[in-house]
Design a protein around this motif. Structure first.
Motif, PDB file in Angstrom:
ATOM      1  N   HIS A   1      44.479  63.846  50.587  1.00 51.27           N
ATOM      2  CA  HIS A   1      43.723  64.467  51.680  1.00 51.27           C
ATOM      3  C   HIS A   1      44.149  65.898  51.946  1.00 51.27           C
ATOM      4  CE1 HIS A   1      47.313  62.595  53.376  1.00 51.27           C
ATOM      5  NE2 HIS A   1      47.238  63.427  54.411  1.00 51.27           N
ATOM      6  N   TRP A   2      45.355  66.284  51.483  1.00 48.14           N
ATOM      7  CA  TRP A   2      45.820  67.657  51.672  1.00 48.14           C
ATOM      8  C   TRP A   2      45.290  68.606  50.607  1.00 48.14           C
ATOM      9  CZ3 TRP A   2      47.626  68.687  56.199  1.00 48.14           C
ATOM     10  CH2 TRP A   2      48.432  67.781  56.887  1.00 48.14           C
ATOM     11  N   MET A   3      44.697  68.076  49.562  1.00 42.90           N
ATOM     12  CA  MET A   3      44.421  68.864  48.361  1.00 42.90           C
ATOM     13  C   MET A   3      42.970  69.332  48.288  1.00 42.90           C
ATOM     14  SD  MET A   3      46.559  66.568  45.613  1.00 42.90           S
ATOM     15  CE  MET A   3      48.302  66.203  45.877  1.00 42.90           C
ATOM     16  N   SER A   4      42.738  70.296  47.400  1.00 38.26           N
ATOM     17  CA  SER A   4      41.373  70.701  47.041  1.00 38.26           C
ATOM     18  C   SER A   4      40.872  69.671  46.034  1.00 38.26           C
ATOM     19  CB  SER A   4      41.376  72.110  46.442  1.00 38.26           C
ATOM     20  OG  SER A   4      41.903  73.048  47.347  1.00 38.26           O
ATOM     21  N   ARG A   5      40.294  68.597  46.550  1.00 34.57           N
ATOM     22  CA  ARG A   5      40.118  67.389  45.741  1.00 34.57           C
ATOM     23  C   ARG A   5      39.232  67.583  44.508  1.00 34.57           C
ATOM     24  NH1 ARG A   5      39.298  65.600  50.942  1.00 34.57           N
ATOM     25  NH2 ARG A   5      37.203  64.863  50.460  1.00 34.57           N
ATOM     26  N   PRO A   6      38.054  68.188  44.609  1.00 30.82           N
ATOM     27  CA  PRO A   6      37.263  68.392  43.382  1.00 30.82           C
ATOM     28  C   PRO A   6      37.989  69.246  42.347  1.00 30.82           C
ATOM     29  CG  PRO A   6      35.880  68.667  45.319  1.00 30.82           C
ATOM     30  CD  PRO A   6      37.297  68.590  45.813  1.00 30.82           C
ATOM     31  N   GLN A   7      38.726  70.251  42.811  1.00 32.09           N
ATOM     32  CA  GLN A   7      39.471  71.099  41.879  1.00 32.09           C
ATOM     33  C   GLN A   7      40.621  70.335  41.235  1.00 32.09           C
ATOM     34  OE1 GLN A   7      39.813  74.364  44.992  1.00 32.09           O
ATOM     35  NE2 GLN A   7      39.669  75.602  43.134  1.00 32.09           N
ATOM     36  N   VAL A   8      41.257  69.457  41.998  1.00 31.29           N
ATOM     37  CA  VAL A   8      42.333  68.636  41.435  1.00 31.29           C
ATOM     38  C   VAL A   8      41.782  67.736  40.329  1.00 31.29           C
ATOM     39  CG1 VAL A   8      43.908  66.718  41.918  1.00 31.29           C
ATOM     40  CG2 VAL A   8      43.811  68.669  43.472  1.00 31.29           C
ATOM     41  N   LEU A   9      40.646  67.104  40.579  1.00 29.97           N
ATOM     42  CA  LEU A   9      40.065  66.207  39.574  1.00 29.97           C
ATOM     43  C   LEU A   9      39.554  66.986  38.366  1.00 29.97           C
ATOM     44  CD1 LEU A   9      38.235  63.756  41.993  1.00 29.97           C
ATOM     45  CD2 LEU A   9      40.317  63.323  40.672  1.00 29.97           C
TER      46      LEU A   9
ATOM     47  N   SER B   1      34.190  60.519  51.086  1.00 27.36           N
ATOM     48  CA  SER B   1      35.129  59.523  50.593  1.00 27.36           C
ATOM     49  C   SER B   1      35.736  59.954  49.256  1.00 27.36           C
ATOM     50  CB  SER B   1      34.429  58.170  50.416  1.00 27.36           C
ATOM     51  OG  SER B   1      33.531  58.215  49.311  1.00 27.36           O
ATOM     52  N   TYR B   2      36.912  59.405  48.983  1.00 23.12           N
ATOM     53  CA  TYR B   2      37.542  59.650  47.691  1.00 23.12           C
ATOM     54  C   TYR B   2      36.689  59.073  46.559  1.00 23.12           C
ATOM     55  CZ  TYR B   2      41.758  60.654  50.448  1.00 23.12           C
ATOM     56  OH  TYR B   2      42.666  61.170  51.338  1.00 23.12           O
ATOM     57  N   GLU B   3      36.012  57.968  46.830  1.00 20.80           N
ATOM     58  CA  GLU B   3      35.130  57.376  45.822  1.00 20.80           C
ATOM     59  C   GLU B   3      34.039  58.351  45.414  1.00 20.80           C
ATOM     60  OE1 GLU B   3      36.808  53.848  48.148  1.00 20.80           O
ATOM     61  OE2 GLU B   3      36.177  55.916  48.557  1.00 20.80           O
ATOM     62  N   ASP B   4      33.492  59.085  46.393  1.00 21.73           N
ATOM     63  CA  ASP B   4      32.473  60.088  46.064  1.00 21.73           C
ATOM     64  C   ASP B   4      33.067  61.231  45.255  1.00 21.73           C
ATOM     65  OD1 ASP B   4      30.472  58.665  47.320  1.00 21.73           O
ATOM     66  OD2 ASP B   4      30.615  59.788  49.206  1.00 21.73           O
ATOM     67  N   ASP B   5      34.282  61.641  45.621  1.00 19.57           N
ATOM     68  CA  ASP B   5      34.957  62.675  44.835  1.00 19.57           C
ATOM     69  C   ASP B   5      35.095  62.238  43.384  1.00 19.57           C
ATOM     70  OD1 ASP B   5      35.362  64.401  47.019  1.00 19.57           O
ATOM     71  OD2 ASP B   5      37.264  63.430  47.530  1.00 19.57           O
ATOM     72  N   LEU B   6      35.535  61.005  43.176  1.00 15.26           N
ATOM     73  CA  LEU B   6      35.732  60.501  41.816  1.00 15.26           C
ATOM     74  C   LEU B   6      34.410  60.339  41.077  1.00 15.26           C
ATOM     75  CD1 LEU B   6      38.501  57.909  42.679  1.00 15.26           C
ATOM     76  CD2 LEU B   6      38.782  59.872  41.143  1.00 15.26           C
TER      77      LEU B   6
ATOM     78  N   THR C   1      46.100  50.889  49.764  1.00 16.13           N
ATOM     79  CA  THR C   1      44.901  50.893  48.926  1.00 16.13           C
ATOM     80  C   THR C   1      45.102  51.798  47.721  1.00 16.13           C
ATOM     81  OG1 THR C   1      43.496  50.532  50.850  1.00 16.13           O
ATOM     82  CG2 THR C   1      42.427  51.362  48.869  1.00 16.13           C
ATOM     83  N   MET C   2      44.670  51.312  46.568  1.00 15.17           N
ATOM     84  CA  MET C   2      44.781  52.076  45.330  1.00 15.17           C
ATOM     85  C   MET C   2      43.428  52.146  44.647  1.00 15.17           C
ATOM     86  SD  MET C   2      47.060  51.245  41.910  1.00 15.17           S
ATOM     87  CE  MET C   2      48.597  51.204  42.824  1.00 15.17           C
ATOM     88  N   LEU C   3      42.980  53.355  44.341  1.00 14.75           N
ATOM     89  CA  LEU C   3      41.798  53.583  43.520  1.00 14.75           C
ATOM     90  C   LEU C   3      42.267  53.943  42.124  1.00 14.75           C
ATOM     91  CD1 LEU C   3      39.648  55.770  45.964  1.00 14.75           C
ATOM     92  CD2 LEU C   3      39.479  53.302  45.583  1.00 14.75           C
TER      93      LEU C   3
ATOM     94  N   ALA D   1      45.279  57.478  39.590  1.00 12.88           N
ATOM     95  CA  ALA D   1      45.536  56.545  40.687  1.00 12.88           C
ATOM     96  C   ALA D   1      45.691  57.323  41.983  1.00 12.88           C
ATOM     97  CB  ALA D   1      46.786  55.712  40.415  1.00 12.88           C
ATOM     98  N   ILE D   2      44.778  57.076  42.920  1.00 14.17           N
ATOM     99  CA  ILE D   2      44.841  57.691  44.245  1.00 14.17           C
ATOM    100  C   ILE D   2      45.182  56.594  45.242  1.00 14.17           C
ATOM    101  CG2 ILE D   2      43.554  58.936  46.016  1.00 14.17           C
ATOM    102  CD1 ILE D   2      41.864  60.115  43.740  1.00 14.17           C
ATOM    103  N   MET D   3      46.272  56.792  45.995  1.00 16.13           N
ATOM    104  CA  MET D   3      46.843  55.701  46.780  1.00 16.13           C
ATOM    105  C   MET D   3      47.177  56.161  48.189  1.00 16.13           C
ATOM    106  SD  MET D   3      49.598  54.538  43.866  1.00 16.13           S
ATOM    107  CE  MET D   3      50.082  56.237  43.499  1.00 16.13           C
ATOM    108  N   GLY D   4      47.208  55.202  49.103  1.00 13.63           N
ATOM    109  CA  GLY D   4      47.650  55.512  50.446  1.00 13.63           C
ATOM    110  C   GLY D   4      47.477  54.344  51.390  1.00 13.63           C
ATOM    111  N   ASP D   5      48.073  54.473  52.578  1.00 15.21           N
ATOM    112  CA  ASP D   5      48.008  53.383  53.546  1.00 15.21           C
ATOM    113  C   ASP D   5      47.990  53.892  54.977  1.00 15.21           C
ATOM    114  OD1 ASP D   5      50.570  54.375  53.473  1.00 15.21           O
ATOM    115  OD2 ASP D   5      51.573  52.447  53.243  1.00 15.21           O
ATOM    116  N   GLY D   6      47.437  55.082  55.188  1.00 15.53           N
ATOM    117  CA  GLY D   6      47.378  55.584  56.548  1.00 15.53           C
ATOM    118  C   GLY D   6      48.758  55.979  57.049  1.00 15.53           C
ATOM    119  N   SER D   7      48.922  55.976  58.363  1.00 12.90           N
ATOM    120  CA  SER D   7      50.188  56.385  58.970  1.00 12.90           C
ATOM    121  C   SER D   7      50.344  55.656  60.294  1.00 12.90           C
ATOM    122  CB  SER D   7      50.202  57.894  59.216  1.00 12.90           C
ATOM    123  OG  SER D   7      49.272  58.236  60.240  1.00 12.90           O
ATOM    124  N   LEU D   8      51.457  55.860  60.952  1.00 16.93           N
ATOM    125  CA  LEU D   8      51.642  55.257  62.269  1.00 16.93           C
ATOM    126  C   LEU D   8      50.699  55.875  63.302  1.00 16.93           C
ATOM    127  CD1 LEU D   8      55.498  54.669  62.540  1.00 16.93           C
ATOM    128  CD2 LEU D   8      53.685  53.086  61.829  1.00 16.93           C
ATOM    129  N   TRP D   9      50.146  57.036  63.019  1.00 16.82           N
ATOM    130  CA  TRP D   9      49.125  57.604  63.916  1.00 16.82           C
ATOM    131  C   TRP D   9      47.853  56.766  63.863  1.00 16.82           C
ATOM    132  CZ3 TRP D   9      49.055  61.878  67.234  1.00 16.82           C
ATOM    133  CH2 TRP D   9      47.788  62.226  67.735  1.00 16.82           C
TER     134      TRP D   9
END
Length: 273
Positions: free
Chosen positions: A121-129, A187-192, A262-264, A143-151
């Motif tokens: 989420h911090w990255m320039s996602r289309p450019q990274v891909l 969504s990350y799915e749309d990015d991919l 979650t892992m994509l 593999a794009i992974m994450g689980d949210g945060s305590l926020w």
């Protein structure tokens, strides 16, 4: 090379100590993606203190090379130091800069596994891909992974903690060195789907965690929404107030978090699954 130590540089040690690791089942799945790959090469984007490679190495002994990428030089130094014992069997390179600007340090090391944990989420996602499509091996897995945060976690104690943070920093969730967090626009799915890695499978791993109150404070120091620099001199008042709040909500001395990691997993169209 460009280093941004303003965000998490001072908190690298806390990051290594207090950030939750990857679930064992997720690590095994990552390793399984390299089944049949004779010489796996890992490219870890937004590596932080190297959680992903440190978790993978004990189960993926055949790794021959690791590229660590982060904008934060202090984090990379911590990651490199943690991986120093494997240098005799697995080479390690570091790249300080934005993920989408990565270029391999040497030819012949096309990554077969590209990972991005809790940082896409911090990255320039289309450019990274797009970068990944250029540098990756033909049958590479992203593999794009994450689980949210305590926020974002929904529980009585996290809601109370969130309200306390907001009483110091304002209603909006803080992010980066300044400004607020708006979330990804799509969504990350749309990015991919719009990238070279359009064959996607999703995997979810329920995780039950228990926190000590003091460890939550350590974790908060590593976050973009409650790191000490945001408090403009009031952090010394915030931490005792947060500790009292957490201790009041703790049951048997612990605070419970039920998360989903979650892992994509994404591959090029037509590559082997």
């Amino acid at each position: 090379m460009v280093s941004d130590d303003a965000l998490f540089g001072p908190e690298a040690a806390d990051y290594a100590r207090y950030r939750p690791g990857l679930p064992d089942a997720a690590v095994r799945l990552l390793a399984a993606t390299q089944h049949g790959v004779p010489d796996p090469v890992l490219l870890d984007l937004g590596t932080g203190t190297g959680q992903v490679p440190r978790a993978l190495l004990p189960v993926l002994h055949r790794l021959v090379h690791i590229d660590l990428v982060d904008v934060n030089e202090s984090m990379l130094e911590a990651a490199r130091a943690a991986l120093e014992p494997v240098n005799s069997v697995c080479t390690v390179d570091v790249f300080t800069g934005a993920a989408h600007t990565f270029t391999p340090a040497a030819p012949g090391r096309a990554p077969t596994l590209i990972t991005c944990s809790r940082s896409f989420h911090w990255m320039s996602r289309p450019q990274v891909l797009s970068m990944a499509g250029r540098v990756a091996a033909p049958h590479a897995v992203v593999a794009i992974m994450g689980d949210g945060s305590l926020w974002t976690h929904q529980a009585d104690w996290t809601a109370a903690l969130r309200e306390l943070i907001q009483s110091y920093l304002g209603e909006d969730r803080r992010a980066g060195t300044r400004g607020t967090y708006a979330g990804p626009g799509r969504s990350y799915e749309d990015d991919l789907a719009d990238s070279a890695f359009s064959e996607v499978t999703e995997h979810a791993f329920p995780v039950a965690r228990t926190w000590k109150s003091e460890d939550v404070l350590g974790y908060l120091r590593t976050t973009s929404f409650a790191r000490p620099a945001l408090f403009a001199g009031r952090h010394s008042a915030f931490e005792p107030a947060a500790l009292r709040l957490l201790q009041e909500h703790a049951r048997g001395g612990v605070l419970k978090e039920d998360a989903v990691f979650t892992m994509l997993l994404a591959r090029r169209h037509g590559s082997d699954a």
